[in-house]
Design an enzyme around this catalytic site. Structure first.
Site, PDB file in Angstrom:
ATOM      1  N   HIS A  72      -6.005  -0.546  -0.875  1.00  0.00           N
ATOM      2  CA  HIS A  72      -5.173  -2.138  -0.036  1.00  0.00           C
ATOM      3  C   HIS A  72      -5.826  -1.411   1.007  1.00  0.00           C
ATOM      4  CE1 HIS A  72      -1.825   1.057  -0.002  1.00  0.00           C
ATOM      5  NE2 HIS A  72      -1.472   0.689   1.402  1.00  0.00           N
ATOM      6  N   ASP A  73      -6.033  -0.177   1.415  1.00  0.00           N
ATOM      7  CA  ASP A  73      -6.610   0.295   2.782  1.00  0.00           C
ATOM      8  C   ASP A  73      -7.794   0.205   2.955  1.00  0.00           C
ATOM      9  OD1 ASP A  73      -4.121  -0.082   3.767  1.00  0.00           O
ATOM     10  OD2 ASP A  73      -3.859   2.103   3.288  1.00  0.00           O
ATOM     11  N   GLU A 102      12.028  15.637 -24.189  1.00  0.00           N
ATOM     12  CA  GLU A 102      11.947  16.622 -22.690  1.00  0.00           C
ATOM     13  C   GLU A 102      11.878  17.834 -23.172  1.00  0.00           C
ATOM     14  OE1 GLU A 102      13.149  15.059 -19.661  1.00  0.00           O
ATOM     15  OE2 GLU A 102      13.385  13.135 -21.196  1.00  0.00           O
ATOM     16  N   ASP A 124       3.316   7.128   1.276  1.00  0.00           N
ATOM     17  CA  ASP A 124       2.948   6.413   2.048  1.00  0.00           C
ATOM     18  C   ASP A 124       2.168   7.441   3.270  1.00  0.00           C
ATOM     19  OD1 ASP A 124       1.888   4.359   3.693  1.00  0.00           O
ATOM     20  OD2 ASP A 124       3.074   5.013   5.052  1.00  0.00           O
ATOM     21  N   ASP A 164       6.362   1.921  -3.700  1.00  0.00           N
ATOM     22  CA  ASP A 164       5.777   2.819  -2.740  1.00  0.00           C
ATOM     23  C   ASP A 164       6.795   3.092  -1.674  1.00  0.00           C
ATOM     24  OD1 ASP A 164       4.428   3.222  -0.533  1.00  0.00           O
ATOM     25  OD2 ASP A 164       2.586   1.403  -1.589  1.00  0.00           O
TER      26      ASP A 164
END
Length: 567
Positions: free
Chosen positions: A360-361, A284, A221, A108
């Site tokens: 988490h919100d 790749e 974020d 995060d």
């Protein structure tokens, strides 16, 4: 529906699992005592659980040095670990152990703001003179609004009507330099000035610090908030605002969110990640991005999909602009079918979809829609086209934990009490075993938030042995998703609602090894009847009837979901 896009990158066929480190696993310190707060060594100790569940990547919420005004989202140092969570050596050990198990690690990253204790901000507030203080322009400072006829002191004349997401004006007066600084969240979280090239360079250097260590990507974020109107114009009033709503909704965020210049920053971030190879030595040859850029973006779908970027021939924005619309919509078949169809129709060519049902919100999934429907939600999330993200504990059916007034930790609730802002209930500690403190911490320690009282019945150890548990459902779904290329890489078609029944078909990959699958989900409280083509039931949400042949008329119980392999 758009043309099917082949899954060529690891993050396209992966399932991401979010860990809130304060609440995942606490381990004792050097003195043998535990502090009731989860840490990096605790995550390392639980990696085998994630492997057994069947996820592919873990996204870890912030663990950087921080005063913890917003529990780590107020960063004081972007290139270290807060002692509360351990050390850089602990992180390196976690990363190595995860990669050894073929698990990816996503960090995060908090680019919009720092802590007011960050050295950059401390320097920024020492002087208004740019020659003496080159970091003054690293943050967003502004004079007080002009005095009117009813003159009041400057410190009460905020520059404009922008509101903080945590309540009240988004401006705080600085006595030393006699100007206001902007903070989209707490006053302890001053916003960075992303129009400043030196700010960008410093943040990109911090990103490279972690990429060089081997992280597999970032979740950025509040990515849509990075750039603000350079003229600091007032936002227009929200005609639908009522006093019961959050302060931030008083005005329409026209000038302090989703500014056009934001997309250039996202492109720059993506270009950095694209210079790094696959950490696990993948091929790749497919090209594209081997490290993943995920953006937290709460916007309507037409605006959201722009964050994939507009570059050609390859999209140059976020690999996965988080799609939160399944969280935000009414839990009803027609509403969800409309989201899926609209989203798929708006995706730019080549863009890869993603879905989220908890974080988490947001209140816990099982609290929002009930335990019965939480099973249907598991099948929905893990059988849709694109990359799903799980929130820790949802695989156990964890619910919001009641928080007494004297137990409140979240500043959002403290700043706007009674408006439902508190996020503590969904951040309660993980339930591991039937033992004091549910195995999250030692029996003697006090967890930083209360433990869910039903831990004896719904802990991970008990559920892993229960063949009918929601954990077993998640594990079976994750296994099937990995096993069948249709489910992790195929297309989607025939998305429709029939009353309370949601249905869609996953379309086999051309030249792949799996057949088409029919998904049926009863999102109502009454039985739902429908018809299905000939096939075999691969999985039900109530974990019975697997292997049954079906064709024609069929009835689903309330909250039941069926995954059917079509002949």
């Amino acid at each position: 529906m758009p043309e099917q896009t082949l899954a060529s990158q690891w993050w396209q066929s992966a399932v991401i699992y979010q860990i809130y480190p304060r609440s995942f696993q606490d381990t004792p310190g050097a003195d043998g005592t535990a502090d009731g707060i989860g840490d990096l060594r605790g995550i390392t100790a639980r990696l085998d659980y994630l492997v057994s569940l069947g996820v592919d990547a873990l996204w870890i919420s912030p663990f950087y040095p921080s005063p913890m005004a917003d529990f780590g989202y107020d960063v004081a140092d972007y290139t270290n670990v807060d002692p509360l969570f351990g050390t850089l050596d602990d992180f390196d050990a976690l990363l190595a152990a995860a990669h050894q198990r073929k698990l990816r690690v996503i960090l995060d990253f908090v680019p919009n703001h720092t802590s007011d204790q960050h050295p950059w901000f401390k320097e920024s507030r020492t002087s208004r003179d740019l020659k003496l203080n080159p970091k003054r322009d690293w943050y967003l400072w502004h004079d007080a609004a002009p005095a009117g006829d009813d003159w009041v002191p400057a410190k009460f004349r905020v520059p404009n009507n922008w509101m903080s997401h945590f309540g009240g004006p988004a401006w705080t007066w600085d006595e030393t330099t006699e100007q206001f600084y902007l903070h989209s969240f707490l006053k302890e979280q001053p916003d960075l000035n992303w129009r400043n090239s030196r700010v960008r360079a410093a943040m990109y250097m911090a990103m490279r610090f972690w990429l060089d260590r081997g992280v597999d990507g970032f979740r950025m974020d509040v990515l849509w908030l990075l750039i603000k109107d350079q003229y600091f114009r007032n936002n227009p009033p929200n005609p639908t605002y009522t006093g019961a709503q959050h302060d931030v909704t008083r005005h329409l965020a026209i000038h302090n969110a989703d500014q056009p210049e934001t997309h250039q920053i996202v492109t720059e971030m993506r270009s950095i990640l694209d210079t790094y190879p696959d950490t696990l030595g993948g091929s790749e040859a497919a090209g594209g991005s081997q490290r993943v850029l995920i953006g937290e973006i709460y916007l309507p779908l037409p605006e959201l999909v722009r964050y994939y970027g507009q570059g050609t021939p390859q999209l140059n924005g976020a690999n996965l602009p988080f799609n939160f619309h399944l969280i935000q919509t009414h839990w009803a078949a027609d509403a969800i079918a409309n989201i899926i169809r609209t989203y798929e129709s708006l995706l730019p060519p080549g863009a890869w979809p993603n879905y989220v049902l908890g974080n988490h919100d947001q209140p816990r999934l099982a609290s929002r829609i009930g335990l019965q429907q939480a099973r249907a939600a598991a099948m929905l999330l893990l059988t849709l086209r694109g990359t799903p993200t799980l929130y820790y504990g949802d695989e156990l059916g964890m619910v919001d934990v009641p928080i007494a007034p004297d137990q409140v930790q979240d500043p959002a609730e403290k700043n706007e009490p009674g408006k439902g802002r508190g996020r503590d209930p969904e951040r309660s500690p993980m339930l591991w075993v039937d033992a004091p403190n549910a195995g999250f911490t030692t029996p003697e320690a006090k967890p930083w938030l209360p433990i869910e009282q039903n831990y004896a019945a719904i802990n991970a150890a008990a559920q892993s042995k229960d063949t009918k548990s929601i954990f077993t459902l998640y594990r079976n779904l994750l296994h099937l998703r990995r096993l069948h290329d249709t489910l992790h890489a195929g297309g989607i078609a025939d998305v429709a609602a029939e009353g309370n029944l949601l249905r869609y078909r996953r379309v086999a990959v051309e030249g792949g090894s799996s057949t088409d699958f029919q998904v049926l989900l009863n999102l109502g409280n009454e039985p739902a009847a429908t018809r299905v083509k000939k096939g075999t039931v691969v999985l039900t949400t109530i974990l019975d009837g697997d292997g049954s042949a079906v064709e024609g008329a069929i009835t689903l119980e309330p909250g039941e979901g069926l995954l059917i392999a079509l002949d």
